[in-house]
Design a protein around this motif. Structure first.
Motif, PDB file in Angstrom:
ATOM      1  N   MET A   1       0.853  -1.183   0.000  1.00 22.02           N
ATOM      2  CA  MET A   1       0.000   0.000   0.000  1.00 22.02           C
ATOM      3  C   MET A   1       0.894   1.239   0.000  1.00 22.02           C
ATOM      4  O   MET A   1       1.545   1.542   0.998  1.00 22.02           O
ATOM      5  N   LYS A   2       0.929   1.954  -1.099  1.00 20.64           N
ATOM      6  CA  LYS A   2       1.719   3.182  -1.199  1.00 20.64           C
ATOM      7  C   LYS A   2       0.834   4.365  -0.838  1.00 20.64           C
ATOM      8  O   LYS A   2      -0.175   4.613  -1.485  1.00 20.64           O
ATOM      9  N   ILE A   3       1.227   5.084   0.212  1.00 15.55           N
ATOM     10  CA  ILE A   3       0.372   6.146   0.720  1.00 15.55           C
ATOM     11  C   ILE A   3       1.105   7.484   0.726  1.00 15.55           C
ATOM     12  O   ILE A   3       2.344   7.543   0.755  1.00 15.55           O
ATOM     13  N   ALA A   4       0.323   8.561   0.706  1.00 16.20           N
ATOM     14  CA  ALA A   4       0.861   9.913   0.806  1.00 16.20           C
ATOM     15  C   ALA A   4       0.015  10.715   1.776  1.00 16.20           C
ATOM     16  O   ALA A   4      -1.219  10.629   1.754  1.00 16.20           O
ATOM     17  N   GLN A  76      -6.723   8.707 -10.129  1.00 15.93           N
ATOM     18  CA  GLN A  76      -6.722   7.271  -9.852  1.00 15.93           C
ATOM     19  C   GLN A  76      -6.132   6.939  -8.487  1.00 15.93           C
ATOM     20  O   GLN A  76      -5.234   6.084  -8.357  1.00 15.93           O
ATOM     21  N   VAL A  77      -6.644   7.653  -7.475  1.00 14.19           N
ATOM     22  CA  VAL A  77      -6.206   7.387  -6.106  1.00 14.19           C
ATOM     23  C   VAL A  77      -7.419   7.182  -5.209  1.00 14.19           C
ATOM     24  O   VAL A  77      -8.510   7.699  -5.484  1.00 14.19           O
ATOM     25  N   SER A 139     -10.213  -0.326  -2.635  1.00 14.69           N
ATOM     26  CA  SER A 139      -9.358  -1.157  -3.489  1.00 14.69           C
ATOM     27  C   SER A 139      -7.961  -1.337  -2.913  1.00 14.69           C
ATOM     28  O   SER A 139      -7.218  -2.227  -3.359  1.00 14.69           O
ATOM     29  N   VAL A 140      -7.576  -0.516  -1.933  1.00 17.16           N
ATOM     30  CA  VAL A 140      -6.253  -0.667  -1.319  1.00 17.16           C
ATOM     31  C   VAL A 140      -6.334  -1.320   0.056  1.00 17.16           C
ATOM     32  O   VAL A 140      -5.298  -1.513   0.709  1.00 17.16           O
TER      33      VAL A 140
END
Length: 289
Positions: A1-4, A76-77, A139-140
């Protein structure tokens, strides 16, 4: 899971702030699939005083839904927002709305714990949430979204974990009063970090908090202003610090979380297995006299 995590200051007007947020989401989306915004990010922190005119900010709620839905879709996030919701005349909530990558609403959470302290007069504005502590499926993964003052309550974090949350997320607005001595300021910030790190350890899942920065002073005798301390962070499932922002500047924090780590941590520290649920009835009392 790539998060910001987008940590920023208020930009004088709502319009300038929303434009800034849009640009930062576009930037963050290049490296992440989940973007988290801070509490009540569209406006200044208006809860520093009690002013009925401030309820007008909630009238943008439907407009905000359309705005952030489109941003999530275009970039798309999965996007975690924090909005002022007008539910009906005289009925308002501090509401986190989560958008899926296609722009649809994945779910929402209405802030449950509402403070009422000097410069944080939130009970004047917000009705406590009534949709419970329920993770939002995306979806994540399953996101346990809570809001600010909820950070101090292990019960909220635990229920989210028991319902399958894979990560705890706290949009936040917290800071210092200038009149407090420096050692007290440090104790407050340390406590804020420590209690949330404890939620990660006790539940074996990552914890994310994103806080605003900058000094804000409301035009009211009720307020001497708040210096928001930033310090947004991500802790892993053993309480390990993955990344943390500074106290005085705008930043985008990035983290790459492996959800399998929680499985491994819970195997060696099976806190959920050893809970003595038959002995916890007293937790439902206000106080055990």
């Amino acid at each position: 899971m790539k998060i910001a995590l987008i940590q920023h200051a208020f930009k004088t007007t709502r319009e300038e702030t929303c434009s800034y947020i849009l640009q930062k989401i576009k930037e963050a989306a290049k490296q992440s699939e989940l973007v988290v915004l801070q509490e009540l990010h569209n406006t200044h922190y208006f809860c520093q005083n009690e002013n009925t005119q401030n309820f007008d900010f909630a009238c943008y709620f439907d407009e905000d839904i359309t705005f952030y839905s489109q941003i999530a879709k275009e970039n798309q996030v999965v996007l975690v927002t924090s909005l002022f919701e007008r539910r009906a005349a005289g009925l308002y909530h501090n509401t986190a709305v989560v958008f899926e990558k296609d722009g649809s609403i994945a779910g929402k959470y209405r802030k449950m714990h509402i403070p009422d302290d000097p410069n944080f007069y939130e009970k004047f504005y917000f009705t406590p949430g009534d949709i419970g502590f329920n993770p939002i499926s995306t979806s994540v993964g399953k996101l346990g979204v809570l809001v600010c003052w909820d950070q101090w309550y292990p019960e909220a974090a635990r229920i989210m974990a028991l319902k399958g949350a894979e990560i705890l997320i706290y949009p936040t607005a917290i800071g210092w009063f200038n009149e407090d001595p420096e050692d007290e300021k440090q104790r407050q910030r340390d406590a804020w970090i420590a209690v949330q790190r404890g939620h990660a350890v006790a539940n074996g899942i990552p914890v994310v908090a994103v806080n605003r920065v900058g000094f804000e002073k409301d035009d009211s005798a009720q307020s001497n202003g708040i210096l928001f301390w930033g310090s947004s962070f991500v802790f892993g499932p053993q309480g390990e610090l993955i990344v943390q922002a500074g106290t005085d500047k705008e930043e985008i924090l990035y983290a790459d979380l492996n959800k399998k780590n929680s499985e491994e941590v819970r195997r060696i520290w099976p806190f959920l297995r050893d809970r003595r649920i038959e002995e916890y009835a007293e937790i439902l009392k206000r106080y055990c006299d």
